[in-house]
Design a protein around this motif. Sequence first.
Motif, PDB file in Angstrom:
ATOM      1  N   MET A   1       0.841  -1.194   0.000  1.00 24.17           N
ATOM      2  CA  MET A   1       0.000   0.000   0.000  1.00 24.17           C
ATOM      3  C   MET A   1       0.879   1.249   0.000  1.00 24.17           C
ATOM      4  SD  MET A   1      -2.974  -0.724   2.800  1.00 24.17           S
ATOM      5  CE  MET A   1      -4.223  -1.998   2.519  1.00 24.17           C
ATOM      6  N   PRO A   2       0.549   2.265  -0.819  1.00 20.13           N
ATOM      7  CA  PRO A   2       1.272   3.530  -0.756  1.00 20.13           C
ATOM      8  C   PRO A   2       0.960   4.254   0.548  1.00 20.13           C
ATOM      9  CG  PRO A   2      -0.578   3.676  -2.273  1.00 20.13           C
ATOM     10  CD  PRO A   2      -0.463   2.239  -1.872  1.00 20.13           C
ATOM     11  N   PRO A   3       1.801   5.236   0.944  1.00 23.94           N
ATOM     12  CA  PRO A   3       1.610   5.923   2.224  1.00 23.94           C
ATOM     13  C   PRO A   3       0.234   6.527   2.413  1.00 23.94           C
ATOM     14  CG  PRO A   3       3.775   6.417   1.321  1.00 23.94           C
ATOM     15  CD  PRO A   3       3.029   5.649   0.264  1.00 23.94           C
ATOM     16  N   GLU A   7      -2.299   5.815   5.516  1.00 21.65           N
ATOM     17  CA  GLU A   7      -2.812   6.863   6.402  1.00 21.65           C
ATOM     18  C   GLU A   7      -4.329   6.823   6.464  1.00 21.65           C
ATOM     19  OE1 GLU A   7      -1.059  10.265   4.619  1.00 21.65           O
ATOM     20  OE2 GLU A   7       0.972   9.757   5.311  1.00 21.65           O
ATOM     21  N   SER A   8      -4.968   6.559   5.332  1.00 21.68           N
ATOM     22  CA  SER A   8      -6.429   6.433   5.321  1.00 21.68           C
ATOM     23  C   SER A   8      -6.866   5.221   6.132  1.00 21.68           C
ATOM     24  CB  SER A   8      -6.923   6.302   3.880  1.00 21.68           C
ATOM     25  OG  SER A   8      -8.313   6.058   3.844  1.00 21.68           O
ATOM     26  N   LEU A   9      -6.138   4.116   5.977  1.00 19.05           N
ATOM     27  CA  LEU A   9      -6.442   2.916   6.741  1.00 19.05           C
ATOM     28  C   LEU A   9      -6.261   3.162   8.236  1.00 19.05           C
ATOM     29  CD1 LEU A   9      -7.084  -0.079   7.022  1.00 19.05           C
ATOM     30  CD2 LEU A   9      -4.700  -0.583   6.456  1.00 19.05           C
ATOM     31  N   ALA A  10      -5.218   3.894   8.592  1.00 20.04           N
ATOM     32  CA  ALA A  10      -4.976   4.211  10.000  1.00 20.04           C
ATOM     33  C   ALA A  10      -6.137   5.001  10.584  1.00 20.04           C
ATOM     34  CB  ALA A  10      -3.672   4.991  10.145  1.00 20.04           C
ATOM     35  N   ARG A  11      -6.647   5.964   9.833  1.00 25.73           N
ATOM     36  CA  ARG A  11      -7.794   6.744  10.317  1.00 25.73           C
ATOM     37  C   ARG A  11      -9.018   5.854  10.498  1.00 25.73           C
ATOM     38  NH1 ARG A  11      -5.598  10.555   6.682  1.00 25.73           N
ATOM     39  NH2 ARG A  11      -7.030   9.880   5.026  1.00 25.73           N
ATOM     40  N   THR A  12      -9.229   4.935   9.556  1.00 23.44           N
ATOM     41  CA  THR A  12     -10.373   4.019   9.656  1.00 23.44           C
ATOM     42  C   THR A  12     -10.262   3.141  10.899  1.00 23.44           C
ATOM     43  OG1 THR A  12     -10.696   3.954   7.252  1.00 23.44           O
ATOM     44  CG2 THR A  12     -11.563   2.101   8.527  1.00 23.44           C
ATOM     45  N   LEU A  13      -9.068   2.605  11.139  1.00 27.36           N
ATOM     46  CA  LEU A  13      -8.873   1.741  12.302  1.00 27.36           C
ATOM     47  C   LEU A  13      -9.065   2.522  13.599  1.00 27.36           C
ATOM     48  CD1 LEU A  13      -5.771  -0.335  11.129  1.00 27.36           C
ATOM     49  CD2 LEU A  13      -8.082  -1.199  11.496  1.00 27.36           C
ATOM     50  N   HIS A  14      -8.496   3.714  13.663  1.00 28.33           N
ATOM     51  CA  HIS A  14      -8.631   4.516  14.877  1.00 28.33           C
ATOM     52  C   HIS A  14     -10.086   4.903  15.121  1.00 28.33           C
ATOM     53  CE1 HIS A  14      -7.964   7.531  17.948  1.00 28.33           C
ATOM     54  NE2 HIS A  14      -8.623   8.393  17.205  1.00 28.33           N
ATOM     55  N   ASP A  15     -10.769   5.364  14.086  1.00 25.45           N
ATOM     56  CA  ASP A  15     -12.166   5.771  14.249  1.00 25.45           C
ATOM     57  C   ASP A  15     -13.034   4.594  14.689  1.00 25.45           C
ATOM     58  OD1 ASP A  15     -11.428   8.293  13.478  1.00 25.45           O
ATOM     59  OD2 ASP A  15     -12.225   8.140  11.435  1.00 25.45           O
ATOM     60  N   THR A  16     -12.779   3.431  14.115  1.00 26.01           N
ATOM     61  CA  THR A  16     -13.548   2.242  14.506  1.00 26.01           C
ATOM     62  C   THR A  16     -13.265   1.870  15.956  1.00 26.01           C
ATOM     63  OG1 THR A  16     -13.426   1.437  12.223  1.00 26.01           O
ATOM     64  CG2 THR A  16     -14.115  -0.138  13.905  1.00 26.01           C
ATOM     65  N   VAL A  35       2.798   4.058  11.178  1.00 33.43           N
ATOM     66  CA  VAL A  35       1.745   4.898  10.632  1.00 33.43           C
ATOM     67  C   VAL A  35       0.671   5.111  11.697  1.00 33.43           C
ATOM     68  CG1 VAL A  35       0.040   5.158   8.779  1.00 33.43           C
ATOM     69  CG2 VAL A  35       2.211   3.994   8.323  1.00 33.43           C
ATOM     70  N   LEU A  36       0.387   4.063  12.437  1.00 32.71           N
ATOM     71  CA  LEU A  36      -0.509   4.141  13.588  1.00 32.71           C
ATOM     72  C   LEU A  36       0.025   3.208  14.667  1.00 32.71           C
ATOM     73  CD1 LEU A  36      -3.191   4.932  15.024  1.00 32.71           C
ATOM     74  CD2 LEU A  36      -4.258   2.991  13.853  1.00 32.71           C
ATOM     75  N   ARG A 330     -12.712  -6.252  10.493  1.00 32.79           N
ATOM     76  CA  ARG A 330     -13.703  -6.117   9.404  1.00 32.79           C
ATOM     77  C   ARG A 330     -13.546  -4.766   8.729  1.00 32.79           C
ATOM     78  NH1 ARG A 330     -17.029  -9.098  13.026  1.00 32.79           N
ATOM     79  NH2 ARG A 330     -17.865  -7.188  13.941  1.00 32.79           N
ATOM     80  N   ALA A 331     -13.320  -3.721   9.516  1.00 39.67           N
ATOM     81  CA  ALA A 331     -13.112  -2.398   8.928  1.00 39.67           C
ATOM     82  C   ALA A 331     -11.849  -2.374   8.066  1.00 39.67           C
ATOM     83  CB  ALA A 331     -13.005  -1.356  10.044  1.00 39.67           C
ATOM     84  N   TYR A 332     -10.814  -3.068   8.514  1.00 36.11           N
ATOM     85  CA  TYR A 332      -9.582  -3.179   7.734  1.00 36.11           C
ATOM     86  C   TYR A 332      -9.851  -3.865   6.398  1.00 36.11           C
ATOM     87  CZ  TYR A 332      -5.201  -5.313   6.202  1.00 36.11           C
ATOM     88  OH  TYR A 332      -4.139  -5.738   5.446  1.00 36.11           O
ATOM     89  N   ARG A 333     -10.576  -4.974   6.437  1.00 33.60           N
ATOM     90  CA  ARG A 333     -10.806  -5.744   5.212  1.00 33.60           C
ATOM     91  C   ARG A 333     -11.742  -5.023   4.244  1.00 33.60           C
ATOM     92  NH1 ARG A 333     -11.642 -12.039   6.309  1.00 33.60           N
ATOM     93  NH2 ARG A 333     -11.157 -11.999   4.095  1.00 33.60           N
ATOM     94  N   ASN A 334     -12.600  -4.191   4.781  1.00 40.38           N
ATOM     95  CA  ASN A 334     -13.554  -3.459   3.933  1.00 40.38           C
ATOM     96  C   ASN A 334     -12.992  -2.151   3.407  1.00 40.38           C
ATOM     97  OD1 ASN A 334     -15.495  -5.450   4.291  1.00 40.38           O
ATOM     98  ND2 ASN A 334     -16.390  -4.448   6.079  1.00 40.38           N
ATOM     99  N   SER A 335     -11.815  -1.779   3.884  1.00 36.93           N
ATOM    100  CA  SER A 335     -11.257  -0.463   3.493  1.00 36.93           C
ATOM    101  C   SER A 335     -10.560  -0.547   2.141  1.00 36.93           C
ATOM    102  CB  SER A 335     -10.297   0.018   4.565  1.00 36.93           C
ATOM    103  OG  SER A 335      -9.205  -0.867   4.684  1.00 36.93           O
TER     104      SER A 335
END
Length: 335
Positions: A1-3, A7-16, A35-36, A330-335
């Motif tokens: 994954m590019p940076p 970063e988008s994935l990190a935000r998704t994981l944190h928000d979840t 990154v997180l 699940r949020a990771y896999r759906n991102s």
Amino acid sequence: MPPTDLESLARTLHDTAVQQDFSGAISLDADGDAVLAQAYGLADRAHGIPNALETRFGTASVSKGFTALAIHALIEDGSLELDTPVRSVLGEDLSVIDDGVTVQHLLEHTSGIGDYLDESDDLESTDYVLTVPTHTLANTESFLSAIDGHPQVSPPGERFAYNNGGYIVLALVAERVAGVGFHELVARRVFEPAGMTATGYLRLDELPGDAAVGYLGIGDRTNVLHLPVRGNGDGGAYTTAGDLSRFWRSLTDGRILPQPTVAEVLRPRRTVEEEGMRYGRGFWIDLTKPDPILIGGDAGVSIVTRFDPATRTTMTIVSNTPDGAWPLYRAYRNS
């Protein structure tokens, strides 16, 4: 994954994690560059001690990967072979195990032996599943009383059936062949070369201050009466998210085992449709990608850690509750 994707994935994981009132730790890094890296919730509710990045968490079946690597280290030494019949090491112990069962069958969950903890029984994490007192299960030989007497279910090599008891048998074989205790063997052959200085098999009844207490999801009841007092071949090591990142990079860089051997350990051998993954030896592999995955779920434990060999990205979600990791994964896999 590019940076930017990370970063988008990190935000998704944190928000979840925030939305789910998550208790545990999340680590997402690219070749060791974070990154997180964040901890959430409490490691010890009674004393109000928060989880931290240095907190050690139970790993449940993630530890099967460590067992598989210790076995392969003994194979590299010439002490074992994949086709070694386990009967040649067990002697008269566990007499119900078919004489044709080999080390390879156990590694790949194709032994067909009866399981002392059969996950197809749809057990709840709050169930009292052990048939012997948990405090007696402190070393490998003590598990003989727990895993004995479960009749062979199918002929060796016939089919894949995830088997916890099989990895206890592997620990017995490893210990007897190596001439040292299983916990010491894994420390020497896996944790030390990987630089996993915070990882080990802790006793549940004397957890140190930096270890998270496992909670069942029933008030503040803990898992101390639900698991062996000390983990063994099928699960139960304690580790940190940082140590798991070091583990994946050390493994794929050939610091634990030679890289050709690692490639064999991580080579998919079975597609397990009901899990949506493939299986190698002690490791799951993504269904469509080469990413190796280790997953563990137990009373007071839920964890998933996976490695992308193309980008050298490690993602770890670990919780001291039985279901905490799964909404985030699940949020990771759906991102």
